[in-house]
Design a protein around this motif. Structure first.
Motif: not given
Length: 725
Positions: A583-596
């Motif tokens: 879940r943490i990994i998915k959360f980080k990926k989601k935030n990274k996509q939002q940053e882009e």
């Protein structure tokens, strides 16, 4: 505060500090090479070094009669031994003749078998009370092998042979005596003796290699279910004699159904004389045997109603000409004396080797279980390996004199014990009774009907068949044992007798394995009055520690249940670290996509918010994902009930520690036994010891309380343990 008060305070602080320190024990280092060399040297000296004292001990141990006979108390024991020997000998006469039918042999061979086995066991057996001789289940197993080999050898069916006895075979092919004509009866006992010889060799080999412990794997429920299932097969096999039908014994699996099918289609050929005789004998024997059982406490010895029935039935058949006038099957010619010894048919051994092995296991298991039961009752001990030797030679030596397989028999052992038996001298007395029958009386049983012998077998099955009435009680006492009994019984009766024993062993093993699979992780709580931890759901008034949870797993952790252990632990903790990391990994990926996608001020604001969340997770504060009522920082696993670990078990504990450690949760072990500690060390579980630890291991503790104090100290800024580092 005075100086004395300061000293008292210092002493109290020191005592409190000692209480908070973990228990540390220094392990004794084992010199593996030295122990190995010492063990080998000791074994060689033990088995190869021969001294007069050791030779005497070996001889006395192998022939126990040499040990107890010089100490025989003539006045106290002789009368009881003579009485029990006479009574058992009288009972053995009709039963030996009857059970010969079950083994597909002529009556004389049953008498031979009981005679030789009684003498040999008296010399070699370590039990004072059991009666060794013919046993129904073994007779059935031997009879099945004999009938199979008779069919393979090309002998005619029983019905054909009754009218044409000319079927012969050149016997002795393994004895270099080709050319000797061997009829059906001769070949049948040759097969039976060969099976008996092979089974005896198996038993002696198991005694030599000291594998008497195998009897512990055959539980009482397994043996009882096997005996009951075999009893149903025996009962069915005797109906053809009760009805006077001449039908061959079916081979292979599902013999019970095949037998009933043959009985039903041949029911019209019932011999009325045999049927009437069977009914009369049943009406006499069943009530009289019940009277014997009911008043056995008041009777000094059971009344031998079987012998009375045999005598009366023989006289009635002889003077009534039942055989010639009504076609009733009779025992036939029973010769006197003994036949010369004959070697087994060596070429037949490969055909019967597998059957002989199952017969050897059954015979040994029944003998050992009965001997241990009566030894415990009368306050002495028996040697399982010596019993293996004794029953093995009770099969090997008599096989040269045309005998079939023997073991202890419960019914005759109970009679022997209840009539005053003190030693195996009673077995020698029984052998004298049988010797008298073999030399003088045997031919008088020529006209004895086979249906009378079948009635004796059926009546003696009452005890085994009564086990069906105990099924509800067995189920209430233990579901697992009751299930083993039912499965073993059903397989033995409905499918195949030998297969029933194998299935029973496998089911028993699977039940033991299943118990380790069903074990669950339990959360423990501390008693209020002392440092003792028990299951929170089983006891009231137990307390827990804030931020620290204590768990216990009550089974070994090995390859078959390591994944179940982890699942159960995660479920009990309320947090699956693997899923949480995902879940943490998915959360980080989601935030990274939002940053882009986003930019400017909004992007900076979201980054700050996401970074704050990640910092919370990385700091180990996973409150939102754990149980809502508790913030968990440490886990203590009580290993007191874990008997052993294999490589998979150690790796499972490593994974638990690593996965929870990545979430900021400390995992420690407590109360590991020495075996588990060794398994952990060999598996590389222990982390590297730091200098600040003082060379001590901070992941495994000897008590739960020490482990709890340690993890509580980790969570405080100035904790006792943190201050060291």
């Amino acid at each position: 505060m005075t100086h004395g008060d300061d000293c008292c305070a210092t002493a109290e602080d020191g005592a409190e500090s000692d209480q908070q320190r973990p228990l540390i024990l220094e392990r004794v280092e084992k010199d593996t090479a030295k122990n190995w060399k010492t063990l080998v040297s000791h074994r060689i000296k033990k088995h190869c070094l021969c001294t007069p004292k050791k030779a005497k001990s070996k001889i006395l141990g192998f022939v126990p009669i040499l040990k107890w006979l010089p100490q025989y108390q003539l006045r106290e024991w002789l009368l009881g031994d003579i009485m029990s020997g006479l009574i058992v000998g009288i009972l053995l006469v009709p039963q030996s003749i009857a059970y010969s039918l079950l083994a597909s042999q002529d009556p004389i061979y049953g008498l031979y078998t009981s005679f030789f086995s009684s003498i040999i066991y008296a010399l070699l057996g370590s039990s004072k009370h059991i009666s060794v001789g013919i046993f129904g289940v073994l007779c059935l197993l031997v009879g099945q092998v004999v009938d199979r080999e008779l069919a393979l050898a090309g002998y005619l069916t029983e019905s054909s042979i009754s009218s044409n006895g000319s079927a012969i075979l050149l016997a002795g092919q393994g004895n270099d005596s080709v050319g000797v004509e061997c009829d059906r009866s001769c070949y049948a006992i040759t097969v039976g003796a060969t099976v008996t010889f092979t089974a005896g060799v198996y038993q002696v080999l198991m005694g030599i290699f000291q594998v008497g412990f195998v009897s512990v794997y055959l539980s009482d429920s397994l043996l009882s279910g096997f005996a009951t299932g075999a009893s149903l097969t025996i009962l069915t096999s005797q109906f053809k004699y009760l009805l006077g039908l001449k039908i061959p014994r079916p081979q292979g699996w599902f013999t019970l159904f095949k037998t009933w099918y043959s009985l039903l289609i041949n029911l019209g050929n019932t011999n009325i004389c045999d049927l009437v005789t069977s009914l009369v004998c049943l009406l006499i024997l069943i009530p009289t045997k019940e009277l014997n059982d009911r008043f056995k406490a008041k009777l000094k010895a059971p009344i031998p109603f079987e012998l009375f029935v045999v005598i009366i039935a023989t006289l009635a058949s002889h003077f009534g000409h039942f055989n010639t006038d009504y076609g009733s099957g009779v025992a036939g010619d029973i010769p006197t004396g003994f036949l010369p010894p004959q070697l087994p048919m060596w070429t037949l051994i490969p055909n019967v080797a597998v059957d002989a092995f199952s017969i050897a296991i059954v015979g040994f298991a029944i003998t050992v279980s009965l001997s241990e039961m009566f030894a415990k009752k009368h306050g002495y001990t028996v040697d399982a390996n010596q019993e293996m030797y004794a029953i093995g030679f009770c099969n090997i030596l008599p096989s040269f004199f045309r005998c079939f397989t023997t073991s202890a028999a419960l019914t005759k052992t109970l009679v022997k014990e209840s009539t005053g038996c003190q030693t195996q001298v009673s077995g020698l007395v029984s052998a004298l009774v049988l010797l008298l029958v073999l030399l003088v009386i045997a031919p008088l049983f020529y006209s004895l009907q086979k249906c009378v012998l079948a009635v004796i077998i059926v009546v003696n099955l009452r005890g085994a068949l009564r086990k069906f009435m105990d099924i509800p009680r067995m189920w209430r006492v233990n579901h697992v044992d009751a299930s083993i009994w039912v499965i073993t019984m059903a397989t033995s009766a409905l499918v195949n007798t030998e297969l029933g024993l194998l299935v029973g062993v496998l089911v028993s093993a699977l039940c033991v394995l299943g118990r380790t699979q069903k074990a669950q992780v339990l959360e423990l709580g501390r008693a209020t009055t002392r440092e003792h931890y028990e299951d929170l759901l089983s006891y009231r008034g137990l307390g827990t520690h804030p931020g620290v949870a204590v768990f216990r797993y009550e089974a070994p952790i090995y390859y078959a249940n390591q994944s179940l252990f982890k699942k159960s632990l995660y479920r009990c903790v309320g947090l699956d670290p693997v899923k949480e990391k995902t879940r943490i990994i998915k959360f980080k990926k989601k935030n990274k996509q939002q940053e882009e996608v986003t930019g400017g001020q909004n992007m900076k604001s979201e980054q700050k918010e996401a970074a704050g969340k990640e910092d919370v997770v990385e700091a180990g504060t996973t409150v939102t994902l754990m149980k809502s009522w508790r913030s968990l920082s440490s886990l203590v696993i009580d290993c007191s009930a874990i008997l052993f670990l294999d490589t998979a078990g150690v790796n499972a504990l490593k994974e638990v520690r690593k996965d929870y450690g990545e979430l900021g949760i400390k995992v420690v072990l407590a109360q590991c036994n020495v075996s588990v500690l060794d398994d952990l060390e060999r598996g590389g579980y222990y982390p590297e010891k730091k200098e600040c630890d003082g060379g001590e291991n901070k992941s495994v503790f000897f008590t739960i309380e020490d482990a709890v104090h340690y993890v509580q100290g980790l969570s405080t800024p100035n904790g006792d343990y943190d201050s060291k580092c």
